[in-house]
Design a protein around this motif. Structure first.
Motif: not given
Length: 509
Positions: A83-101
């Motif tokens: 089966l195919t699962i469609a996925v999406s994301r909005h990335r945190a703009p600053d990887p250094a301040k990103r704490r996770g998913v």
């Protein structure tokens, strides 16, 4: 005459909805992945784990989209087509301040989750800065591999034709015949897929998604049906979750039949305790009666007129079922009350309405339930947990629901008879206990019509370590609803791990 300022909101049901009590054999926490036959889930084959998500701009909106392949059956990954699962994301703009998913899912079951990270990121810039916010269309839905049942005309007849309060032998027989035909259509068009459109299978898709994102653990936000999905995921993969927020809760510690047969009561309560008093208080605008009882009588007069003479508006034939569906959908959020009040005024005097209002009414009421939505809705709710299959029981049970809670009770036979005819499921039974989980933050309003408070309390009591934020009023969906008190609790938890010491409360938005 009031015309629709926001007509598109009308039939936007948060849709976690509908209707009826089999005891559940259980799988212990951490073993939710046990197959129906009792075997553990086999290791994930390398061909799935080694996929690369090919992120590209989504066709619409600001997100990135990709797709991933998953087994049709996670317990037998080599037994059928992928089966195919469609996925999406909005990335945190600053990887250094990103704490996770932060993973999120949609309600229904049957609604699309693909566009939802964009709204959450826009609503909460703090969360958007701290997390990659990711979503997906659950198996059976939208841009993922879809389940197909009846076409839209047949679905329109099933939900919109006639008057579901009619308990004559002929009317009951029509309802049962339409339900059987709907199930036959599902089997003809999606028979090989139906056993695998379940919450249990979907949580394995979620965990593969987590792995392909490179996240050891995820945080999670889910409203409505997504509370069921999130609770099952956390139970099956307790070491893969960090912080979990469940908003407007289905009783995920029980079964669909028990939960859905409770909804006629909660829709009626919302109608009588919140909408009708509001309508009476605004009699100077809507002229439907100065008291709640007078407002109820106005509703019933309009409904009775539609029963005697269905109204053709620009090719849409409006029946009592259309009015009841518009009413139940408007009850999800108080800012939709004005739309329902305006509809009552229109239906009482359609000849006075301008052309644009007639077109708005026709467009909003043309399809009470989308064919794609109900195909997935029934696949999940009929397949996840057992249902009583005795149609004589449902004829009797639904007659009582129609008598005591007619607004939504009248539709109970339609929904229950679909599940009573559904192919028997082999989905494992999952017991949600909270064992091994971090504290879970739960949100629910007192008069939520769809995910009623009593069910949320049961789920809270069954989920050890959870905190319940009780919100006044009756809106469905508490976070992202303009409620500063609720938003502070959610953002404080997801950003800093801050939780109330115990259960707490917030005023209505």
């Amino acid at each position: 005459m009031h015309v629709f300022k926001k007509p598109g909101r009308w039939l936007a049901a948060a849709a976690c909805t509908l209707l009826a009590a089999a005891a559940l054999p259980v799988v212990p926490a951490g073993a939710a992945s046990a197959a129906a036959a009792g075997a553990a889930t086999p290791p994930v084959p390398g061909r799935y784990r080694q996929q690369q998500l090919d992120w590209r701009p989504c066709a619409e909106g600001p997100l990135e989209c990709a797709s991933m392949s998953v087994p049709r059956d996670w317990y037998h990954p080599d037994s059928g087509p992928d089966l195919t699962i469609a996925v999406s994301r909005h990335r945190a703009p600053d990887p250094a301040k990103r704490r996770g998913v932060l993973m999120m899912a949609a309600g229904g079951p049957g609604a699309s989750g693909l566009p939802r990270p964009a709204r959450l990121a826009s609503y909460s810039p703090k969360l958007a800065a701290a997390y990659d916010i990711v979503g997906f269309d659950q198996r059976g839905v939208g841009a993922s591999t879809k389940v197909v049942c009846s076409d839209q005309d047949e679905v329109d007849a099933m939900f919109g034709g006639g008057d579901l309060r009619d308990r004559s032998a002929a009317a009951v027989r029509r309802t049962l015949d339409r339900a059987r035909e709907f199930v036959r259509d599902c089997e003809r068009r999606s028979g090989a897929l139906l056993p695998y459109i379940t919450t249990d299978q979907a949580v394995h898709d979620m965990d593969l998604y987590r792995e392909l994102l490179g996240a050891e653990r995820i945080s999670y936000y889910g409203p409505s049906y997504a509370t069921f999905l999130g609770a099952y995921y956390a139970t099956g993969f307790p070491r893969r979750v960090e912080r979990v927020v469940l908003d407007s809760n289905i009783d995920f510690t029980g079964d669909w039949q028990s939960f859905l047969t409770g909804q006629p009561m909660s829709f009626q309560r919302r109608f009588e305790q919140d909408f009708l008093p509001w309508l009476a208080a605004n009699d100077a605008t809507y002229h439907q009666g100065r008291t709640a009882e007078e407002a109820r009588a106005s509703y019933e007069r309009v409904r009775a007129a539609l029963h005697d003479r269905p109204l053709d508006v620009e090719g849409t034939v409006i029946t009592p079922n259309h009015l009841d569906a518009a009413a139940t959908n408007a009850l999800y959020n108080a800012d939709q009350f004005a739309d329902l009040a305006a509809l009552l005024g229109f239906l009482a005097h359609p000849e006075q309405a301008p052309a644009q209002t007639r077109k708005a009414v026709a467009d909003r009421l043309r399809h009470l339930m989308g064919a794609e939505f109900v195909a997935d809705f029934f696949s999940v709710t009929c397949g996840d947990t057992p249902w009583n299959r005795d149609l004589r029981y449902w004829v009797k049970e639904s007659a009582e629901a129609t008598r005591t809670h007619p607004l939504a009770g009248a539709r109970e036979l339609t929904f229950a008879s679909v599940c009573a005819n559904w192919p028997r499921s082999k989905a494992p039974r999952v017991k949600v206990t909270g064992e091994g989980l971090p504290p879970v933050l739960m949100l629910n309003s007192k008069n939520d019509p769809a995910t009623y408070y009593e069910a949320a309390v049961r789920a809270h009591r069954g989920l050890a370590g959870s905190r319940l934020v009780t919100v006044e009023g009756g809106d469905h969906g508490q976070f992202q609803n303009g409620n500063a008190c609720v938003d502070a609790y959610v953002e404080g938890y997801l950003l800093d791990g801050a939780l109330p010491a115990g259960d707490t409360a917030c005023p209505a938005a």
